[in-house]
Scaffold this motif. Sequence first.
Motif, PDB file in Angstrom:
ATOM      1  N   LYS A  12       0.834  -1.193   0.000  1.00 26.91           N
ATOM      2  CA  LYS A  12       0.000   0.000   0.000  1.00 26.91           C
ATOM      3  C   LYS A  12       0.871   1.246   0.000  1.00 26.91           C
ATOM      4  N   TYR A  13       0.535   2.177  -0.870  1.00 23.61           N
ATOM      5  CA  TYR A  13       1.240   3.442  -0.942  1.00 23.61           C
ATOM      6  C   TYR A  13       0.228   4.573  -0.769  1.00 23.61           C
ATOM      7  N   LYS A  14       0.605   5.606  -0.067  1.00 24.72           N
ATOM      8  CA  LYS A  14      -0.244   6.774   0.105  1.00 24.72           C
ATOM      9  C   LYS A  14      -0.089   7.702  -1.090  1.00 24.72           C
ATOM     10  N   ILE A  15      -1.193   8.192  -1.565  1.00 26.71           N
ATOM     11  CA  ILE A  15      -1.174   9.130  -2.691  1.00 26.71           C
ATOM     12  C   ILE A  15      -2.279  10.160  -2.466  1.00 26.71           C
ATOM     13  N   ARG A  16      -2.002  11.412  -2.761  1.00 23.29           N
ATOM     14  CA  ARG A  16      -2.975  12.475  -2.555  1.00 23.29           C
ATOM     15  C   ARG A  16      -4.046  12.429  -3.638  1.00 23.29           C
ATOM     16  N   ILE A  17      -5.273  12.766  -3.225  1.00 23.87           N
ATOM     17  CA  ILE A  17      -6.399  12.737  -4.160  1.00 23.87           C
ATOM     18  C   ILE A  17      -6.188  13.728  -5.296  1.00 23.87           C
ATOM     19  N   ASN A  18      -5.624  14.883  -4.999  1.00 27.51           N
ATOM     20  CA  ASN A  18      -5.443  15.898  -6.033  1.00 27.51           C
ATOM     21  C   ASN A  18      -4.547  15.405  -7.163  1.00 27.51           C
ATOM     22  N   GLN A  19      -3.651  14.497  -6.880  1.00 30.42           N
ATOM     23  CA  GLN A  19      -2.787  13.959  -7.921  1.00 30.42           C
ATOM     24  C   GLN A  19      -3.586  13.130  -8.924  1.00 30.42           C
ATOM     25  N   ILE A  20      -4.647  12.476  -8.452  1.00 33.91           N
ATOM     26  CA  ILE A  20      -5.476  11.661  -9.349  1.00 33.91           C
ATOM     27  C   ILE A  20      -6.490  12.530 -10.086  1.00 33.91           C
ATOM     28  N   VAL A  21      -7.071  13.506  -9.365  1.00 34.20           N
ATOM     29  CA  VAL A  21      -8.089  14.364  -9.985  1.00 34.20           C
ATOM     30  C   VAL A  21      -7.499  15.115 -11.179  1.00 34.20           C
ATOM     31  N   GLY A  22      -6.257  15.483 -11.103  1.00 31.05           N
ATOM     32  CA  GLY A  22      -5.644  16.208 -12.205  1.00 31.05           C
ATOM     33  C   GLY A  22      -5.310  15.365 -13.415  1.00 31.05           C
ATOM     34  N   LEU A  23      -5.588  14.058 -13.365  1.00 31.69           N
ATOM     35  CA  LEU A  23      -5.250  13.166 -14.473  1.00 31.69           C
ATOM     36  C   LEU A  23      -6.460  12.839 -15.354  1.00 31.69           C
ATOM     37  N   ASN A  24      -7.525  13.609 -15.256  1.00 29.67           N
ATOM     38  CA  ASN A  24      -8.727  13.232 -16.003  1.00 29.67           C
ATOM     39  C   ASN A  24      -8.506  13.258 -17.510  1.00 29.67           C
ATOM     40  N   LYS A  25      -7.738  14.213 -18.015  1.00 28.34           N
ATOM     41  CA  LYS A  25      -7.490  14.259 -19.454  1.00 28.34           C
ATOM     42  C   LYS A  25      -6.563  13.128 -19.893  1.00 28.34           C
ATOM     43  N   ASP A  26      -5.594  12.780 -19.047  1.00 25.53           N
ATOM     44  CA  ASP A  26      -4.706  11.660 -19.378  1.00 25.53           C
ATOM     45  C   ASP A  26      -5.477  10.342 -19.389  1.00 25.53           C
TER      46      ASP A  26
END
Length: 414
Positions: A12-26
């Motif tokens: 398990k790795y911690k990752i911030r939600i904002n890092q995923i939200v910014g990937l919608n176009k990718d």
Amino acid sequence: MVRSGPDGEFHKYKIRINQIVGLNKDLALALAAPRVRIEAPVPGKGFIGIEVPNSQVSAVRLGHMLDSAAFGSIKSNLGVAIGEDVTGAAVIADVSKLPHMLVAGQTGSGKSVFINAVVASLVFNNTPEQLKLVMIDPKKVELIRFNGLPHLMGKVEVEGERAIAVLRWLTAEMDDRYRMFAEVGARNLAAYNQTIAKHTDVKPLPYIVVLVDELADLMVQFGGDVEAALCRLAQMARATGIHLIVATQRPSTDVITGLIKANFPSRVSFAVASGIDSRVVLDSTGAENLLGRGDMLYLAADASTPVRVQGCLASDEEIDALVAHWRQVLPHVQPMRAPWESLLERQALDPEDKDDLLERAVALAEQYETISPALLQRRLRVGYPRAAKLIQRLYEQGLVEDEHEGGRTQRGLE
């Protein structure tokens, strides 16, 4: 986030939600999807949702929604079909619990189709004695097909000045209903109708649903009057059985003002041009990633986050068949004269005389048996020249018998 390590085990790795939200176009590029909406996190769960559009578009039919178990479970007669959520479950709303709804979205996104589905849902479950509809359509093309429906009060209003008279009549009707409630000690419309059911000489009051298909046009012409009337109705009309559903294709702050937003807790946003427009309607972004053609975000009055829904389709042929059915079932019911016509007749004056003082003078003439410039001076706090001009205008309308001294009014001549 769970990922396989070099040893073949999952870690398990911690990752911030904002890092995923910014990937919608990718993500949209990788999935070959037109638009991807990320819901982070999913309410009540420890997950992040990624909504990917189906490759094949299928319509949600209104008949299927009306036959659903969710629609049948609504105890109120004011249930309306909103559409289907991402799991295919029917989303149904109770107009009495909305109690008012704001609908926004750019041109062609599905607002008018949504309003058609709302009207169809309401008239399926209510007779004209139980429900009355008031429709305002400045676009002059969307709601006029409902003309002739027995539930409709008057006709669909398409002129801005007449729309203002409709809103003023609604506020007067609201005040009248509150006075009637006070006489029998009722708190709301349901309690009032239940109380007077013991008296055969008193008719129960119907619910009134007001639908406005383009608020922006009215706000441009009569911003102050429209905002004041809508806010007063939205603040107080719920208990009297009057509910508002207002739509606009321009969700800007000069149309959807803060005062209007505060009094319309239920919101529906179809596809909009930018995240700023989405924030104006829903107080959050997301509507800018919708696909159009009925794709919406529905924010209920008791919900904290909006739900993505595919709106149901009611075709023009189905609407015409529905209106024809009611006219065939109730051939004896003739289209009623709009109750705000008398108000419009009183307001058929020169532009310089369309002011609040004249309306208050008309009210005084209807209240007293005799009227004079001195009475108008005292009650309206105006000078003699203004009071004399008001008396002259009352004489031209036939409300007093003498244009110079006032004298007896129509009430005194009866």
